[in-house]
Design a protein around this motif. Structure first.
Motif, PDB file in Angstrom:
ATOM      1  N   ARG A   1      47.082 106.714  50.257  1.00  0.00           N
ATOM      2  CA  ARG A   1      47.717 107.413  50.828  1.00  0.00           C
ATOM      3  C   ARG A   1      47.223 107.929  52.133  1.00  0.00           C
TER       4      ARG A   1
ATOM      5  N   GLN B   1      48.373 107.625  56.451  1.00  0.00           N
ATOM      6  CA  GLN B   1      48.615 108.571  57.391  1.00  0.00           C
ATOM      7  C   GLN B   1      47.557 108.747  58.625  1.00  0.00           C
TER       8      GLN B   1
ATOM      9  N   ASP C   1      50.411 113.742  46.837  1.00  0.00           N
ATOM     10  CA  ASP C   1      51.500 113.977  47.859  1.00  0.00           C
ATOM     11  C   ASP C   1      51.653 115.118  48.380  1.00  0.00           C
ATOM     12  N   ARG C   2      52.066 115.841  47.499  1.00  0.00           N
ATOM     13  CA  ARG C   2      52.319 117.310  47.875  1.00  0.00           C
ATOM     14  C   ARG C   2      51.098 118.049  48.471  1.00  0.00           C
TER      15      ARG C   2
ATOM     16  N   GLU D   1      50.948 116.452  52.277  1.00  0.00           N
ATOM     17  CA  GLU D   1      51.878 116.711  52.952  1.00  0.00           C
ATOM     18  C   GLU D   1      52.061 118.118  53.504  1.00  0.00           C
TER      19      GLU D   1
ATOM     20  N   LEU E   1      55.988 109.924  52.811  1.00  0.00           N
ATOM     21  CA  LEU E   1      55.615 111.365  52.464  1.00  0.00           C
ATOM     22  C   LEU E   1      56.990 111.913  52.516  1.00  0.00           C
TER      23      LEU E   1
ATOM     24  N   GLN F   1      58.073 116.379  56.769  1.00  0.00           N
ATOM     25  CA  GLN F   1      57.327 117.589  57.014  1.00  0.00           C
ATOM     26  C   GLN F   1      58.134 118.749  57.571  1.00  0.00           C
TER      27      GLN F   1
END
Length: 620
Positions: free
Chosen positions: A17, A21, A153-154, A157, A188, A191
């Motif tokens: 992940r 990014q 992920d949370r 993000e 994700l 934003q």
């Protein structure tokens, strides 16, 4: 998107992940609670960069994030994460998104409050997480396979959304637990919110701001690198260009605006700048400030801060208007600045904006170094910091990144004239000593990864157009350098290119001017800087074949992609510096270049002596 399969491990999910990014390298120091996790980095396509200590890992991740938009470090529980927390706090204060991953003891040991090593021995297993909570915007403790992927992920993000660090605890017995990998096939969550009422409200805010701009008689754009705006440089430049409004940068924002734009007038340092910008700033009836960091250090103890009642502040996620006509006073609204600026740029009518008198702002591009402004220059005179930094402007090339150390370089280097695509990295809030050498390492590595990514996506693009031709250049004081000097070995180990100008005046010149001019607590050990590269691992082949001891000697570049020369130079006079800057092998910037710039013990940029005097007075 190609399916990644049904199941994967927690560690691989986390690293994959991060790579999605843009994080292609993670910095850190291995520890017993992280060793198993490290095995999963290659599986996710992420490189491990082992630093000499965790503080440097945090600084390097900070530098990586300033270039790529996100960075990450991996440390062990307690002793490791606490060593890095200074760097994490600095990233928090300057809005740099870094993910701090901490390998923690097995869940059972934590639940049973066992007296595990690296703890305080008092049964509090997560006391360090409580400390981290104060300098991160999101935290996750991956103790449950069912929610681990969602928690990862949370947290990531949140770091991206808020442009600030996040904190993830990875228990040693969770590393290999399996989670659903299907989530990796989806990006994700957005934003920022989009659509509906948010967009309608944003459009009204755009209209309101345009009306304020059209009504202003002497508007000003003031650009810094805080508030999460660092990654919006392109959008800010588009608006500066489209609006034609006179624009200045704060010292830590120099390079956020293209210096070739005709309505850009340099760095706002007030009376200590190359051109005194205060008359225009004081006369401005509207100031639009992007990500300002109005700390005492870069505002002459707040003496050059524009009038708050006339200043609208834009950050990545907000607009703050102290005199909102509709609210009857101060108002802060949430926005997505990227979208907000795009609309503002598309809609603004330049013919409706004022054309104020900018004669007082002059042209910072034509200011000559004092030592070179005369008809004849004594090339055998010693180098001084009053002229040194301005002289380097001619040395800079397109797409360079210049890093200013948290000492006299951050003062003298703020007025460098940057060519096309060049940028500057300087602290505006945290100012931690030792920050900038590891930051330079992280930034240079990030630029390499960024360039590789761009070339894969656009293989026919030229190196210059992609920004890959630029160098990473550090101007650092000897005091700051000695704090994290061991990372020179890390740079050599991983062949990370950089050019380092060491401003060597045998001590803490900044502090010496404030208090204790002749006290030994402001002195430094007299290191043999020319020997450091060998000490920190440079091979004899790298040194002997490519490391001239004097600036005038030439070397030959063999064209090998793995070619990593390590060159050492010592300069003390203007003649030495001129010879160095005429050396094309040095200017090309391949490998590691270390320049020991010898200066007088009490030498500082002349105009800033008043700053030191005021700082000393503030001590009481």
């Amino acid at each position: 998107m190609v399916s990644l399969g049904g199941r994967t491990t927690v560690a691989k999910y986390l690293f994959t992940r991060l790579r999605q990014q843009g994080v292609h390298a993670i910095h850190g120091v291995p520890g017993d609670f992280t060793l198993k996790a490290l095995d999963y980095l290659p599986q996710a396509g992420v490189k491990w960069v082992g630093t000499c200590n965790e503080l440097s890992a945090g600084y390097a991740a900070d530098g990586y994030a300033r270039v790529r938009g996100l960075g990450a470090l991996l440390t062990t529980y307690g002793v490791g994460e606490l060593s890095a927390i200074n760097a994490v706090a600095g990233s928090f204060s300057e809005h740099v998104p870094v993910v701090s991953i901490v390998g923690t003891p097995q869940r059972r040991l934590q639940d049973e409050r066992k007296n595990v090593h690296h703890t305080l021995g008092d049964g509090r297993p997560r006391v360090f997480a409580e400390i981290a909570r104060h300098v991160t915007v999101a935290q996750a403790n991956l103790v449950d396979e069912a929610s681990a992927a969602e928690e990862i992920d949370r947290t990531i993000e949140a770091a991206l959304r808020e442009s600030r660090p996040a904190y993830i605890e990875l228990p040693a017995d969770m590393v290999a637990k399996e989670v659903d990998s299907a989530r990796l096939e989806e990006p994700l969550p957005s934003q920022t919110s989009t659509g509906g009422d948010d967009e309608d409200r944003e459009m009204r805010l755009v209209d309101d701001l345009m009306k304020r701009i059209y009504a202003a008689k002497q508007p000003l754009l003031l650009v810094d690198s805080g508030g999460g705006v660092r990654q919006l440089r392109s959008e800010i430049n588009d608006f500066v260009s489209a609006s034609g409004i006179p624009t200045l940068c704060m010292p830590s924002g120099n390079g956020m605006v293209d210096h070739s734009l005709p309505n850009y007038y340099g760095v706002h340092s007030g009376p200590v700048g190359q051109i005194d910008t205060m008359p225009y700033v004081q006369g401005a009836d509207l100031v639009i400030a992007f990500g300002p960091m109005f700390s005492d250090t870069q505002t002459l103890s707040w003496k050059v801060v524009p009038e708050p009642a006339k200043t609208i502040t834009l950050a990545k996620n907000s607009i703050h208007d102290p005199t909102s006509p509709k609210s009857g006073g101060t108002k802060t609204d949430r926005i997505e600045l990227r979208r907000f600026l795009t609309r503002l740029t598309q809609q603004i009518d330049r013919s409706k904006t004022a054309s104020p008198d900018v004669a007082c702002l002059g042209d910072f591009r034509t200011v000559q170094p004092p030592a070179f402004a005369q008809a004849s220059v004594d090339l055998d005179a010693p180098i001084d910091q009053t002229s040194f930094y301005l002289r380097l402007s001619a040395y800079l090339r397109p797409y360079d990144v210049v890093v200013l150390g948290n000492a006299t370089p951050i003062l003298g280097g703020r007025d460098l004239v940057l060519p096309t695509g060049a940028q500057m990295i300087a602290s505006g809030q945290w100012f931690s000593i030792g920050h900038m050498l590891p930051l330079t390492m992280g930034a240079s590595l990030a630029r390499r990864h960024q360039h590789q990514h761009q070339r894969r996506r656009r293989p026919h693009e030229t190196e210059a157009n992609s920004g890959g031709g630029g160098r990473t250049i550090l101007l650092d004081g000897d005091g700051g350098f000695q704090v994290t000097a061991q990372e020179l070995g890390t740079m050599i180990r991983y062949k990370i290119p950089a050019t380092i100008f060491l401003v060597n005046n045998a001590g803490y010149a900044y502090e010496r001017q404030i208090h204790g001019m002749h006290e030994d607590y402001n002195d430094l050990a007299p290191w043999r800087y020319q020997d450091l590269a060998r000490t920190f691992g440079a091979s004899e082949a790298q040194l002997s074949a490519t490391a001239p001891r004097r600036a005038s000697e030439e070397t030959v570049d063999d064209g090998d992609d793995d070619y990593y020369p390590v060159r050492n130079y010592e300069v003390a006079t203007w003649r030495h510096l001129e010879q160095l800057l005429a050396n094309e092998q040095f200017c090309r910037g391949r490998g590691l270049h270390f320049v020991d710039v010898r200066l007088g013990k009490f030498d500082v940029p002349e105009k800033f002596k008043v700053v030191f005097q005021r700082a000393g007075e503030s001590l009481g």
